[in-house]
Design a protein around this motif. Structure first.
Motif, PDB file in Angstrom:
ATOM      1  N   ALA A  11      40.862  30.413  42.305  1.00  0.00           N
ATOM      2  CA  ALA A  11      42.044  30.345  43.162  1.00  0.00           C
ATOM      3  C   ALA A  11      43.309  30.554  42.335  1.00  0.00           C
ATOM      4  O   ALA A  11      44.180  31.349  42.709  1.00  0.00           O
ATOM      5  N   PHE A  12      43.427  29.863  41.205  1.00  0.00           N
ATOM      6  CA  PHE A  12      44.608  30.000  40.352  1.00  0.00           C
ATOM      7  C   PHE A  12      44.778  31.439  39.871  1.00  0.00           C
ATOM      8  O   PHE A  12      45.874  32.001  39.945  1.00  0.00           O
ATOM      9  N   GLU A  13      43.708  32.023  39.383  1.00  0.00           N
ATOM     10  CA  GLU A  13      43.746  33.382  38.831  1.00  0.00           C
ATOM     11  C   GLU A  13      44.235  34.400  39.872  1.00  0.00           C
ATOM     12  O   GLU A  13      45.107  35.213  39.604  1.00  0.00           O
ATOM     13  N   TRP A  14      43.660  34.356  41.071  1.00  0.00           N
ATOM     14  CA  TRP A  14      43.992  35.356  42.075  1.00  0.00           C
ATOM     15  C   TRP A  14      45.335  35.104  42.741  1.00  0.00           C
ATOM     16  O   TRP A  14      46.028  36.047  43.140  1.00  0.00           O
ATOM     17  N   ILE A  15      45.726  33.842  42.864  1.00  0.00           N
ATOM     18  CA  ILE A  15      47.061  33.552  43.404  1.00  0.00           C
ATOM     19  C   ILE A  15      48.120  34.039  42.423  1.00  0.00           C
ATOM     20  O   ILE A  15      49.122  34.633  42.831  1.00  0.00           O
ATOM     21  N   MET A  16      47.904  33.817  41.141  1.00  0.00           N
ATOM     22  CA  MET A  16      48.863  34.299  40.139  1.00  0.00           C
ATOM     23  C   MET A  16      48.894  35.832  40.105  1.00  0.00           C
ATOM     24  O   MET A  16      49.965  36.426  39.952  1.00  0.00           O
ATOM     25  N   LEU A  17      47.744  36.474  40.254  1.00  0.00           N
ATOM     26  CA  LEU A  17      47.723  37.937  40.289  1.00  0.00           C
ATOM     27  C   LEU A  17      48.528  38.453  41.476  1.00  0.00           C
ATOM     28  O   LEU A  17      49.344  39.364  41.327  1.00  0.00           O
ATOM     29  N   ALA A  18      48.322  37.854  42.642  1.00  0.00           N
ATOM     30  CA  ALA A  18      49.055  38.289  43.832  1.00  0.00           C
ATOM     31  C   ALA A  18      50.552  38.053  43.659  1.00  0.00           C
ATOM     32  O   ALA A  18      51.371  38.890  44.059  1.00  0.00           O
ATOM     33  N   LYS A  19      50.915  36.940  43.041  1.00  0.00           N
ATOM     34  CA  LYS A  19      52.329  36.634  42.804  1.00  0.00           C
ATOM     35  C   LYS A  19      52.959  37.636  41.833  1.00  0.00           C
ATOM     36  O   LYS A  19      54.106  38.040  42.008  1.00  0.00           O
ATOM     37  N   ASN A  20      52.200  38.043  40.829  1.00  0.00           N
ATOM     38  CA  ASN A  20      52.734  38.911  39.781  1.00  0.00           C
ATOM     39  C   ASN A  20      52.630  40.402  40.090  1.00  0.00           C
ATOM     40  O   ASN A  20      53.090  41.223  39.293  1.00  0.00           O
ATOM     41  N   LEU A  21      52.047  40.773  41.207  1.00  0.00           N
ATOM     42  CA  LEU A  21      51.898  42.195  41.517  1.00  0.00           C
ATOM     43  C   LEU A  21      53.242  42.913  41.604  1.00  0.00           C
ATOM     44  O   LEU A  21      53.358  44.059  41.203  1.00  0.00           O
ATOM     45  N   ARG A  27      54.003  51.079  42.260  1.00  0.00           N
ATOM     46  CA  ARG A  27      52.761  51.824  42.490  1.00  0.00           C
ATOM     47  C   ARG A  27      52.651  52.192  43.961  1.00  0.00           C
ATOM     48  O   ARG A  27      53.473  51.788  44.775  1.00  0.00           O
ATOM     49  N   ALA A  28      51.587  52.916  44.276  1.00  0.00           N
ATOM     50  CA  ALA A  28      51.361  53.326  45.662  1.00  0.00           C
ATOM     51  C   ALA A  28      51.086  52.103  46.528  1.00  0.00           C
ATOM     52  O   ALA A  28      50.572  51.083  46.058  1.00  0.00           O
ATOM     53  N   THR A  29      51.416  52.195  47.800  1.00  0.00           N
ATOM     54  CA  THR A  29      51.211  51.095  48.735  1.00  0.00           C
ATOM     55  C   THR A  29      49.742  50.697  48.807  1.00  0.00           C
ATOM     56  O   THR A  29      49.421  49.511  48.914  1.00  0.00           O
ATOM     57  N   ALA A  30      48.840  51.650  48.737  1.00  0.00           N
ATOM     58  CA  ALA A  30      47.403  51.355  48.807  1.00  0.00           C
ATOM     59  C   ALA A  30      46.984  50.410  47.681  1.00  0.00           C
ATOM     60  O   ALA A  30      46.130  49.546  47.889  1.00  0.00           O
ATOM     61  N   PHE A  31      47.572  50.560  46.523  1.00  0.00           N
ATOM     62  CA  PHE A  31      47.274  49.676  45.390  1.00  0.00           C
ATOM     63  C   PHE A  31      47.563  48.224  45.758  1.00  0.00           C
ATOM     64  O   PHE A  31      46.751  47.329  45.518  1.00  0.00           O
ATOM     65  N   TYR A  32      48.725  47.985  46.353  1.00  0.00           N
ATOM     66  CA  TYR A  32      49.115  46.629  46.734  1.00  0.00           C
ATOM     67  C   TYR A  32      48.248  46.092  47.867  1.00  0.00           C
ATOM     68  O   TYR A  32      47.848  44.927  47.840  1.00  0.00           O
ATOM     69  N   VAL A  33      47.963  46.925  48.834  1.00  0.00           N
ATOM     70  CA  VAL A  33      47.136  46.496  49.965  1.00  0.00           C
ATOM     71  C   VAL A  33      45.757  46.071  49.472  1.00  0.00           C
ATOM     72  O   VAL A  33      45.262  44.991  49.828  1.00  0.00           O
ATOM     73  N   ILE A  34      45.141  46.894  48.660  1.00  0.00           N
ATOM     74  CA  ILE A  34      43.800  46.584  48.140  1.00  0.00           C
ATOM     75  C   ILE A  34      43.816  45.296  47.314  1.00  0.00           C
ATOM     76  O   ILE A  34      42.952  44.432  47.472  1.00  0.00           O
ATOM     77  N   HIS A  35      44.802  45.138  46.454  1.00  0.00           N
ATOM     78  CA  HIS A  35      44.828  43.959  45.598  1.00  0.00           C
ATOM     79  C   HIS A  35      45.151  42.687  46.374  1.00  0.00           C
ATOM     80  O   HIS A  35      44.642  41.613  46.052  1.00  0.00           O
ATOM     81  N   TYR A  36      45.981  42.783  47.402  1.00  0.00           N
ATOM     82  CA  TYR A  36      46.225  41.603  48.234  1.00  0.00           C
ATOM     83  C   TYR A  36      44.987  41.240  49.039  1.00  0.00           C
ATOM     84  O   TYR A  36      44.688  40.063  49.233  1.00  0.00           O
ATOM     85  N   ILE A  37      44.237  42.226  49.495  1.00  0.00           N
ATOM     86  CA  ILE A  37      42.975  41.953  50.198  1.00  0.00           C
ATOM     87  C   ILE A  37      41.980  41.298  49.238  1.00  0.00           C
ATOM     88  O   ILE A  37      41.312  40.320  49.598  1.00  0.00           O
ATOM     89  N   LEU A  38      41.871  41.822  48.028  1.00  0.00           N
ATOM     90  CA  LEU A  38      40.986  41.221  47.025  1.00  0.00           C
ATOM     91  C   LEU A  38      41.398  39.784  46.707  1.00  0.00           C
ATOM     92  O   LEU A  38      40.549  38.892  46.587  1.00  0.00           O
ATOM     93  N   ALA A  39      42.694  39.557  46.568  1.00  0.00           N
ATOM     94  CA  ALA A  39      43.183  38.209  46.276  1.00  0.00           C
ATOM     95  C   ALA A  39      42.845  37.255  47.418  1.00  0.00           C
ATOM     96  O   ALA A  39      42.364  36.142  47.184  1.00  0.00           O
TER      97      ALA A  39
END
Length: 61
Positions: A11-21, A27-39
């Motif tokens: 939870a900590f790792e992925w919340i921090m990743l989403a916060k730091n994106l 980057r392209a919008t698709a990059f953010y969409v995919i990473h937020y879905i993964l998070a």
């Protein structure tokens, strides 16, 4: 205890990743969409792990 620790770390790792994106290069919008879905999926996974770990810990006590 292992599952609870893993859930907290995940939870900590992925919340921090989403916060730091947003702090990196643009980057392209698709990059953010995919990473937020993964998070989001990994935070849900962490909640599931925590529930299993908590149940096992309570059952063992």
């Amino acid at each position: 205890m292992f599952l609870l620790a893993l859930a907290a770390f995940t939870a900590f790792e992925w919340i921090m990743l989403a916060k730091n994106l947003g702090s990196g290069p643009r980057r392209a919008t698709a990059f953010y969409v995919i990473h937020y879905i993964l998070a989001a999926a990994n935070v849900v996974f962490a909640v599931i792990l925590a529930r299993i770990g908590w149940g096992a810990w309570k059952k063992a006590s």
